[in-house]
Design a protein around this motif. Structure first.
Motif, PDB file in Angstrom:
ATOM      1  N   SER A   1       0.832  -1.205   0.000  1.00 25.05           N
ATOM      2  CA  SER A   1       0.000   0.000   0.000  1.00 25.05           C
ATOM      3  C   SER A   1       0.862   1.250   0.000  1.00 25.05           C
ATOM      4  N   ASP A   2       0.279   2.374  -0.385  1.00 20.18           N
ATOM      5  CA  ASP A   2       0.991   3.650  -0.358  1.00 20.18           C
ATOM      6  C   ASP A   2       1.449   3.998   1.050  1.00 20.18           C
ATOM      7  N   GLN A   3       0.674   3.606   2.042  1.00 22.73           N
ATOM      8  CA  GLN A   3       1.032   3.897   3.430  1.00 22.73           C
ATOM      9  C   GLN A   3       2.327   3.177   3.821  1.00 22.73           C
ATOM     10  N   VAL A   4       2.442   1.923   3.371  1.00 22.61           N
ATOM     11  CA  VAL A   4       3.654   1.148   3.684  1.00 22.61           C
ATOM     12  C   VAL A   4       4.872   1.802   3.028  1.00 22.61           C
ATOM     13  N   ILE A   5       4.722   2.170   1.763  1.00 16.23           N
ATOM     14  CA  ILE A   5       5.841   2.800   1.045  1.00 16.23           C
ATOM     15  C   ILE A   5       6.253   4.107   1.733  1.00 16.23           C
TER      16      ILE A   5
ATOM     17  N   ASN B   1       1.948  -1.843  12.674  1.00 17.41           N
ATOM     18  CA  ASN B   1       0.898  -1.386  11.754  1.00 17.41           C
ATOM     19  C   ASN B   1       0.588  -2.441  10.690  1.00 17.41           C
ATOM     20  N   HIS B   2       1.640  -3.114  10.227  1.00 15.46           N
ATOM     21  CA  HIS B   2       1.441  -4.152   9.216  1.00 15.46           C
ATOM     22  C   HIS B   2       0.616  -5.312   9.777  1.00 15.46           C
ATOM     23  N   ILE B   3       0.939  -5.729  10.982  1.00 17.44           N
ATOM     24  CA  ILE B   3       0.188  -6.825  11.609  1.00 17.44           C
ATOM     25  C   ILE B   3      -1.276  -6.425  11.810  1.00 17.44           C
ATOM     26  N   LYS B   4      -1.462  -5.182  12.187  1.00 21.23           N
ATOM     27  CA  LYS B   4      -2.818  -4.679  12.370  1.00 21.23           C
ATOM     28  C   LYS B   4      -3.591  -4.732  11.049  1.00 21.23           C
ATOM     29  N   ARG B   5      -2.929  -4.335   9.950  1.00 21.97           N
ATOM     30  CA  ARG B   5      -3.595  -4.370   8.641  1.00 21.97           C
ATOM     31  C   ARG B   5      -3.848  -5.803   8.180  1.00 21.97           C
ATOM     32  N   LEU B   6      -2.936  -6.693   8.544  1.00 23.35           N
ATOM     33  CA  LEU B   6      -3.154  -8.111   8.211  1.00 23.35           C
ATOM     34  C   LEU B   6      -4.422  -8.635   8.884  1.00 23.35           C
ATOM     35  N   ASN B   7      -4.568  -8.296  10.152  1.00 27.27           N
ATOM     36  CA  ASN B   7      -5.745  -8.746  10.902  1.00 27.27           C
ATOM     37  C   ASN B   7      -7.037  -8.156  10.352  1.00 27.27           C
TER      38      ASN B   7
ATOM     39  N   PRO C   1      -0.794 -11.687   3.282  1.00 26.59           N
ATOM     40  CA  PRO C   1       0.242 -12.365   4.077  1.00 26.59           C
ATOM     41  C   PRO C   1       1.534 -12.598   3.290  1.00 26.59           C
ATOM     42  N   GLN C   2       1.433 -12.753   1.951  1.00 31.47           N
ATOM     43  CA  GLN C   2       2.616 -13.034   1.135  1.00 31.47           C
ATOM     44  C   GLN C   2       3.672 -11.916   1.208  1.00 31.47           C
ATOM     45  N   SER C   3       3.227 -10.706   1.501  1.00 31.59           N
ATOM     46  CA  SER C   3       4.153  -9.565   1.540  1.00 31.59           C
ATOM     47  C   SER C   3       4.829  -9.390   2.898  1.00 31.59           C
ATOM     48  N   SER C   4       4.390 -10.165   3.890  1.00 31.55           N
ATOM     49  CA  SER C   4       4.894  -9.969   5.258  1.00 31.55           C
ATOM     50  C   SER C   4       6.402 -10.153   5.375  1.00 31.55           C
ATOM     51  N   SER C   5       6.908 -11.281   4.839  1.00 34.23           N
ATOM     52  CA  SER C   5       8.341 -11.560   5.021  1.00 34.23           C
ATOM     53  C   SER C   5       9.209 -10.489   4.365  1.00 34.23           C
TER      54      SER C   5
END
Length: 563
Positions: free
Chosen positions: A470-474, A523-529, A535-539
């Motif tokens: 997502s743009d937020q992650v970038i 924040n990433h874990i929160k978005r995953l939930n 999930p593929q982008s987590s690692s």
């Protein structure tokens, strides 16, 4: 006038046994060896004591005026007792691309004045008080053996080196007494009155010994006491001194072999300076036959050694005053004689290193430190380039990043080899500690480059696996990258020693980076939930921000490298 041919019968007629001549020659050679070693000990010890000053002067050569360059050359040569060493070091700076030809010319001119201190020291041996300086050799050695403080030991070696110089001059002067008593030898010296032959003799002997200081000291030992006259007793000995000034250029010329075009020009400028000066003074001395009698012989009537030393200083000082306003002319003339090679500037790789700088360890340490800073900056820039490729999914750009990493590794290997050579030279205890710290700093810089390679791998996965961020992650990654840039800026201020509080600020920024990494992952874990991220982008995300945090750790290590 031709040289006088001396036969064994002439030597026997002098009443001095042939073996005495052999012993005198052995004494002269032994004294010359002790003289050179004494100057070596003296210069290396003074250099150790003035390490920080030398580094301070040469760290500013790129932005100083010509007058400052003149002063740097003068003082440095006075310290290290060799214009050849200063000129070789200058050629090294030019070859490394960190000193302009204009500044190099100013430094070389200053070196020509600084080198005259050697003749002045040698001339002191002709005075009676010089006998009281001989014990300095023993005093200095005992200080080095018995004292534990490094500075006191270094001062002891300075005194010891100075004492050895006067011991050597005394031995050489005593050895010369045998020849001074020989009529055939005195007649032979007086027979050499041709000015051009005297200049050639001075050039040839100095080029052979590669030390104008040694040749000048031999001449001083020869004329001490006033019983020996070279040529007509007027300007003849001065022509001999003029020749030594040209002969001393051979060291820089040999050093420039294999160097780049500008380095060869620097050596040529050194030669031109001395040749032009010799031509002018030769014309003056040929026109003014009584120059020496009316000037130096009149001022220092009972001190022929001082006459030589003073002329040596006078010659170099006048040449600098005459030629200093025409530095640009020397540079243009050197560029006209030695043309640029096609493509040389493109092939030239930026570096602060040159093996010629190893002759002066204090300067070599400074340049090695600058090279680490350059490699670290390249590594951080490569890390940023890797992230840019990640943002843009730029696969071709990612491969260029890998090529750049290879160049960084090669530069690090060359620097490591340079440091190994530096450690094998005579370095101070403080510099040895710095060299050890540099090896660790190189490892930190290389780890940053390795992490840039990881960014290339993440880009490959990003593209080949069809991942989405997502743009937020970038934006969060970019924020973390910006903090890494800020951390590097603060760390380099601490690394260079230009800001004593920079390391504290660097630690604060590094703590912010650690906090930001945890925030991004949370924040990433929160978005995953919430099902907003795959999930593929987590690692990839977790490893990427983890790598940025590790890069920050290595950058912070650079801030504390020399504490």
């Amino acid at each position: 006038m031709s040289l006088q041919v001396v036969t064994a019968a002439d030597a026997a007629a002098s009443g001095i046994p042939p073996m005495d001549y052999v012993v005198a020659v052995m004494g002269l050679l032994g004294g010359l060896g002790v003289l050179l070693y004494g100057f070596k000990v003296l210069s290396e010890s003074i250099e150790k004591l003035a390490n920080d000053k030398l580094r301070g002067w040469f760290s500013k050569t790129s932005g100083t005026s010509r007058f400052a360059g003149l002063g740097i050359g003068l003082v440095t040569t006075t310290i290290i007792q060799s214009s050849s060493a200063t000129t070789v070091m200058t050629v090294g700076f030019v070859n490394a691309g960190v000193m302009s030809l204009t500044m190099a010319t100013a430094v070389i001119m200053g070196a020509n004045i600084g080198t005259t201190i050697t003749a002045q020291i040698a001339a002191l041996s002709a005075f009676e008080f010089a006998a009281f300086l001989l014990p300095l050799a023993a005093i200095g050695i005992f200080m080095d053996m018995l004292c534990k403080n490094d500075k006191v030991k270094t001062v002891g070696m300075i005194l010891g080196g100075l004492g050895l110089v006067f011991v050597a001059l005394d031995v050489m002067s005593t050895s010369m007494d045998v020849f001074k008593q020989s009529q055939w030898f005195v007649d032979a010296l007086q027979a050499i009155s041709n000015p051009f032959l005297l200049i050639l003799l001075g050039m040839g002997f100095t080029a052979l010994v590669q030390s104008s200081s040694a040749v000048t000291s031999i001449i001083v030992a020869l004329v001490s006491g006033g019983n020996v006259i070279i040529g007509d007793g007027g300007n003849s000995v001065l022509f001999l001194i003029l020749g030594t000034n040209i002969g001393t250029c051979i060291t820089a010329i040999l050093s420039a072999i294999g160097a780049n075009t500008n380095a060869k020009r620097a050596a040529l400028i050194h030669l031109m300076f001395n040749v032009f000066g010799t031509i002018l003074f030769t014309i003056m001395l040929l026109i003014w036959d009584d120059f020496n009698r009316m000037t130096f012989q009149a001022l220092f009537a009972n001190a022929p050694a001082t006459q030589i030393a003073m002329f040596h200083t006078f010659f170099n000082t006048v040449c600098v005053l005459l030629f200093f306003p025409f530095i640009n002319v020397f540079v243009k003339l050197a560029c006209l004689i030695i043309r640029d090679k096609k493509g040389e500037q493109k092939k030239k790789e930026v570096t602060f290193l040159d093996d010629r700088l190893l002759e002066t360890p204090a300067i070599a340490v400074l340049q090695a430190k600058k090279e680490i800073g350059r490699i670290a900056a390249e590594s951080v820039q490569t890390l940023k380039d890797g992230l840019s490729c990640f943002y843009a999914k730029d696969m071709p750009g990612a491969e260029k990043v890998r090529e750049h990493i290879g160049k960084i590794n090669e530069a690090a290997k060359r620097l490591t080899q340079f440091l190994i050579k530096l450690s094998s030279s005579e370095v101070s205890y403080g510099d040895e500690k710095s060299v050890t710290a540099m090896h660790a700093a190189i490892a930190d810089a290389l780890r940053i480059a390795d992490l840039a390679d990881n960014m290339v791998k993440y880009t490959n996965h990003y593209v080949n696996d069809g991942l989405e961020f997502s743009d937020q992650v970038i934006e969060e990654i970019k924020l973390m990258s910006d903090k890494v840039d800020r951390l590097f800026s603060e760390s380099m201020l601490a690394f260079d020693g230009t800001d004593v509080t920079a390391s504290v600020r660097a630690e604060e920024v590094e703590a912010e980076i650690d906090t930001l990494r945890r925030h991004i992952i949370d924040n990433h874990i929160k978005r995953l939930n919430e099902g907003k991220c795959k999930p593929q982008s987590s690692s990839i995300l977790i490893n990427l921000v983890g790598n940025l945090e590790r890069a920050a750790d290595h950058i912070l290590n650079l801030a504390h490298a020399f504490e």
